[in-house]
Design a protein around this motif. Structure first.
Motif, PDB file in Angstrom:
ATOM      1  N   VAL A   1       1.049  -1.613   0.086  1.00  0.00           N
ATOM      2  CA  VAL A   1       0.216  -0.009   0.090  1.00  0.00           C
ATOM      3  C   VAL A   1       0.929   0.941   0.091  1.00  0.00           C
ATOM      4  O   VAL A   1       1.705   1.418   1.243  1.00  0.00           O
ATOM      5  CB  VAL A   1      -1.450   0.125   1.436  1.00  0.00           C
ATOM      6  CG1 VAL A   1      -2.024   1.353   0.963  1.00  0.00           C
ATOM      7  CG2 VAL A   1      -1.340  -1.332   1.235  1.00  0.00           C
TER       8      VAL A   1
ATOM      9  N   LEU B   1      -1.481  -7.967  -3.772  1.00  0.00           N
ATOM     10  CA  LEU B   1      -2.150  -7.155  -3.533  1.00  0.00           C
ATOM     11  C   LEU B   1      -0.849  -5.711  -3.800  1.00  0.00           C
ATOM     12  O   LEU B   1      -0.178  -5.421  -3.052  1.00  0.00           O
ATOM     13  CB  LEU B   1      -2.980  -6.567  -2.513  1.00  0.00           C
ATOM     14  CG  LEU B   1      -3.816  -5.858  -2.297  1.00  0.00           C
ATOM     15  CD1 LEU B   1      -4.943  -5.843  -3.450  1.00  0.00           C
ATOM     16  CD2 LEU B   1      -4.444  -5.941  -1.219  1.00  0.00           C
ATOM     17  N   ARG B   2      -1.549  -4.957  -5.214  1.00  0.00           N
ATOM     18  CA  ARG B   2      -1.275  -3.521  -4.471  1.00  0.00           C
ATOM     19  C   ARG B   2      -2.109  -2.336  -5.096  1.00  0.00           C
ATOM     20  O   ARG B   2      -2.576  -1.999  -5.647  1.00  0.00           O
ATOM     21  CB  ARG B   2      -0.017  -3.376  -6.195  1.00  0.00           C
ATOM     22  CG  ARG B   2       0.789  -2.172  -6.469  1.00  0.00           C
ATOM     23  CD  ARG B   2       1.361  -1.704  -5.542  1.00  0.00           C
ATOM     24  NE  ARG B   2       3.020  -0.567  -6.049  1.00  0.00           N
ATOM     25  CZ  ARG B   2       2.044   0.829  -5.446  1.00  0.00           C
ATOM     26  NH1 ARG B   2       1.352   1.272  -5.151  1.00  0.00           N
ATOM     27  NH2 ARG B   2       3.137   1.452  -5.975  1.00  0.00           N
ATOM     28  N   CYS B   3      -2.368  -1.783  -4.181  1.00  0.00           N
ATOM     29  CA  CYS B   3      -3.239  -0.366  -4.001  1.00  0.00           C
ATOM     30  C   CYS B   3      -2.541   1.116  -3.573  1.00  0.00           C
ATOM     31  O   CYS B   3      -1.329   0.893  -2.838  1.00  0.00           O
ATOM     32  CB  CYS B   3      -3.983  -0.567  -3.788  1.00  0.00           C
ATOM     33  SG  CYS B   3      -4.245  -1.124  -1.102  1.00  0.00           S
TER      34      CYS B   3
ATOM     35  N   HIS C   1      -3.259   4.036  -1.013  1.00  0.00           N
ATOM     36  CA  HIS C   1      -4.059   4.505  -0.162  1.00  0.00           C
ATOM     37  C   HIS C   1      -3.665   5.609   1.235  1.00  0.00           C
ATOM     38  O   HIS C   1      -2.768   4.830   1.081  1.00  0.00           O
ATOM     39  CB  HIS C   1      -5.449   3.267   0.541  1.00  0.00           C
ATOM     40  CG  HIS C   1      -6.256   2.562  -0.135  1.00  0.00           C
ATOM     41  ND1 HIS C   1      -7.282   3.725  -0.832  1.00  0.00           N
ATOM     42  CD2 HIS C   1      -6.057   1.833  -0.438  1.00  0.00           C
ATOM     43  CE1 HIS C   1      -7.769   2.060  -1.903  1.00  0.00           C
ATOM     44  NE2 HIS C   1      -7.384   1.193  -1.397  1.00  0.00           N
TER      45      HIS C   1
END
Ligand code: ZN
Length: 341
Positions: free
Chosen positions: A276, A301-303, A305
């Motif tokens: 993240v 997972l790559r995000c 936020h």
């Protein structure tokens, strides 16, 4: 987790279902672009560079010392208590002290005998050795220049703070600044590797003197640019990775090789990686290239936020689940929350 703290310096850690690392080297925020940190070799070799460093640190310490954990830090501690983290690896934040890759600013350490000194007591010594600077510091504290959170307001008052907590003061002669010698080396100079006794010379007030001195130089207890991480820290961080089942990187660009290498190590063991971070991440293709089109997040997972918003809501969500997330063996080693938790 890497988090932008209130006083504008960057903290990163990488909580991991397993481990978390943190890096604030080099600063990636646009506001820090003009800041050039001191290099280890420069600090050790150069008396003038050390005067400058300690002068700036003296002015910045009061402010830095007040930096508090933000909601993202607290959420990481909560995730640990809930059993979602087996280890947290951080870098440099003075209070997030679980496994600190890059040391901490709370103490000064002797480069000769490795004795550590409390940073606040060291601060008191600096004040005594530098009365004019101490007055200046008190004036700035009184004006509110050092305590305002507003960078524009700080600049208006003539202050600029860099990510290590130092204050840039235009027109101040850093050459006048004095710093103490290591009390231990001063009392009993150690011998060098050839068996020759070191020399530690101080002035009448106890300030370290260049010239004949060969030992007793105090440095901040952080890993500086160009300085290697102690083997014990390196091994502990690698162990935290190896014992993990997956790795979560929070708020870091992994710009520091030592941090990037840990994530790479996890990938080499086929662990899922989650990142993240707002902004790019060093070599991230290597961490996510294997993901299948049907990936739901379990493979990786790559995000991007805002951690201070995302992590507390994640904690709320996970708190409502009843199943224990970690295996019995992982839970056997209790999670140790950071001191502020
Ligand atoms: Zn010493």
């Amino acid at each position: 987790i890497g988090v932008e703290s209130q006083d504008g310096w960057t903290i990163d850690a990488h909580p991991i279902h397993g481990a978390a690392a943190s890096t604030n080297h080099p600063p990636v925020g646009s506001s820090f672009r003009t800041y050039r940190p001191i290099y280890f070799h420069e600090f050790v070799a150069n008396h003038a560079a050390r005067k400058r460093y300690w002068a700036r640190s003296f002015l910045g310490w009061t402010n830095l010392n007040k930096s508090k954990p933000n909601p993202a830090h607290r959420a990481v501690a909560d995730l640990g208590r809930l059993g979602y983290l087996s280890s947290v690896i951080t870098q440099t934040h003075p209070s997030l002290r679980t496994l600190e890759l890059h040391g901490y600013l709370r103490s000064a350490v002797c480069t000769t005998c490795r004795t550590e000194y409390d940073r606040q007591l060291f601060q008191n010594d600096l004040a005594q050795l530098n009365p004019a600077w101490s007055d200046f510091l008190n004036e700035m504290l009184a004006s509110g220049a050092l305590t305002t959170e507003n960078p524009d307001e700080r600049r208006r008052l003539g202050l600029k703070t860099n990510p290590d907590g130092d204050v840039d003061v235009p027109g101040v002669d850093y050459a006048t600044f004095r710093y103490p010698a290591c009390p231990s080396c001063l009392a009993k100079p150690p011998t060098d590797k050839d068996g020759k006794r070191h020399v530690v010379e101080v002035d009448v007030d106890g300030a370290w003197l260049a010239g004949n001195s060969t030992a007793g130089i105090l440095k901040p207890n952080v890993i500086m640019f160009g300085e290697s991480i102690p083997d014990t820290t390196k091994v502990a961080a690698e162990k935290a990775i190896d014992e993990a089942s997956r790795v979560l990187v929070l708020g870091s660009s992994l710009a520091t090789y030592s941090a990037w290498r840990l994530v790479k190590r996890a990938r080499e063991q086929a662990m899922p990686v989650g990142i993240v971070n707002i902004g790019g991440v060093r070599g991230e293709d290597q961490f996510f290239g294997h993901l299948s089109t049907g990936n739901t997040g379990k493979e990786g997972l790559r995000c991007a936020h805002i951690l201070e918003e995302m992590l507390p809501s994640l904690v709320t969500e996970l708190s409502q689940r009843s199943t224990a997330p970690l295996t019995a063996s992982a839970m056997a080693r209790p999670f140790v929350p950071a001191p502020w938790a």
